[in-house]
Scaffold this active site. Sequence first.
Site, PDB file in Angstrom:
ATOM      1  CE  LYS A  13      13.502   8.969   7.328  1.00 63.93           C
ATOM      2  NZ  LYS A  13      13.477   7.430   6.895  1.00 63.93           N
ATOM      3  NE  ARG A 127       9.685   1.123  12.646  1.00 61.55           N
ATOM      4  CZ  ARG A 127      10.017   2.270  12.096  1.00 61.55           C
ATOM      5  NH1 ARG A 127      11.022   3.045  12.381  1.00 61.55           N
ATOM      6  NH2 ARG A 127       9.448   2.529  10.881  1.00 61.55           N
ATOM      7  NE  ARG A 160       3.839   1.844  11.519  1.00 60.67           N
ATOM      8  CZ  ARG A 160       4.759   2.699  11.510  1.00 60.67           C
ATOM      9  NH1 ARG A 160       5.000   3.417  12.590  1.00 60.67           N
ATOM     10  NH2 ARG A 160       5.767   3.074  10.611  1.00 60.67           N
ATOM     11  NE  ARG A 171       7.970   1.616   5.022  1.00 53.79           N
ATOM     12  CZ  ARG A 171       7.847   1.857   6.149  1.00 53.79           C
ATOM     13  NH1 ARG A 171       7.669   0.878   6.994  1.00 53.79           N
ATOM     14  NH2 ARG A 171       8.083   3.057   6.681  1.00 53.79           N
TER      15      ARG A 171
HETATM   16  P1  AMP Z   1       7.439   6.836   7.380  1.00 53.88           P
HETATM   17  O1  AMP Z   1       6.833   6.706   8.778  1.00 53.88           O
HETATM   18  O2  AMP Z   1       8.351   7.968   6.963  1.00 53.88           O
HETATM   19  O3  AMP Z   1       8.289   5.649   6.966  1.00 53.88           O
HETATM   20  O4  AMP Z   1       6.266   6.839   6.307  1.00 53.88           O
HETATM   21  C1  AMP Z   1       5.338   5.528   6.346  1.00 53.88           C
HETATM   22  C2  AMP Z   1       4.653   5.637   4.995  1.00 53.88           C
HETATM   23  O5  AMP Z   1       4.092   6.863   4.639  1.00 53.88           O
HETATM   24  C3  AMP Z   1       5.549   5.532   3.659  1.00 53.88           C
HETATM   25  O6  AMP Z   1       5.777   4.133   3.378  1.00 53.88           O
HETATM   26  C4  AMP Z   1       4.797   6.257   2.529  1.00 53.88           C
HETATM   27  O7  AMP Z   1       3.641   5.195   2.216  1.00 53.88           O
HETATM   28  C5  AMP Z   1       4.120   7.244   3.295  1.00 53.88           C
HETATM   29  N1  AMP Z   1       4.956   8.381   3.321  1.00 53.88           N
HETATM   30  C6  AMP Z   1       5.276   9.132   4.316  1.00 53.88           C
HETATM   31  N2  AMP Z   1       5.918  10.371   3.803  1.00 53.88           N
HETATM   32  C7  AMP Z   1       5.781  10.454   2.411  1.00 53.88           C
HETATM   33  C8  AMP Z   1       6.367  11.278   1.460  1.00 53.88           C
HETATM   34  N3  AMP Z   1       6.955  12.169   1.873  1.00 53.88           N
HETATM   35  N4  AMP Z   1       6.018  10.780   0.285  1.00 53.88           N
HETATM   36  C9  AMP Z   1       5.178   9.758  -0.288  1.00 53.88           C
HETATM   37  N5  AMP Z   1       4.613   8.747   0.797  1.00 53.88           N
HETATM   38  C10 AMP Z   1       5.161   9.121   1.945  1.00 53.88           C
END
Ligand code: AMP
Length: 217
Positions: A13, A127, A160, A171
């Site tokens: 994405k 990653r 990470r 996740r």
């Molecule tokens: P991402 O980089 O989008 O995969 O986000 C990494 C982490 O940030 C996720 O696994 C969540 O813990 C937190 N996170 C990011 N966006 C959201 C959201 N819209 N709602 C809740 N947690 C979020």
Amino acid sequence: MKIVMLGAPGAGKGTQADRIAEKFGIPHISTGDIFRANLREGTELGKKAKVYMDRGELVPDDLTCDLLIDRVSKEDCAEGYILDGFPRTIAQAEVLDRALKALNTAVDFAIDVEVPDEDIVTRMSGRRACPKCGATYHVKYMPSKIEDKCDKCGSDLILRDDDKPETVLKRLRVYHDQTQPLIDYYQKKGILHTVDGTKTPEAVFGSILAFLGKESV
Ligand code: AMP
């Protein structure tokens, strides 16, 4: 043009959102990136979010929604934006819809990047991220110029915590339980476009552009 990107963590994405943002001259807004920037800066928000992120859980809505609504109210969002990682729950989508409705507007497109879970686990283990500037790489698909060193700032790259296999599986569970229902949500609104995320990034982008071009004329 207001676009929402959907798809499992690691579906690509972010890469696609970057390209769309560049093509249409609109900001790419990633709630994950905002949390990680807060984490690096050691803010209160960053400390609170880290607890959930490290466990592979969602950061609670009260920490997430205001932050997002605040961000999309900034001047650079006047012509639209692309959201990557928000909304992640129906409740978040409703908060966004209500905020936009109050401004007489709405989300224009939702793009779902589909990738099977098995591929996600393989992709995420490759990653690498820069703990200093936040740049991201992939050992196979987007390697840094010098192995394990950040191209932008020269720091040592890391895997990470939230990209470690056990956290990735968590996740994915969270994604299927809480985020996947959004596909139906946007489908019902008639604004969903699904792309095959196992194709090359160029092919995925081509499909997205064809859709956006067709729909926005
Ligand atoms: P991402 O980089 O989008 O995969 O986000 C990494 C982490 O940030 C996720 O696994 C969540 O813990 C937190 N996170 C990011 N966006 C959201 C959201 N819209 N709602 C809740 N947690 C979020």
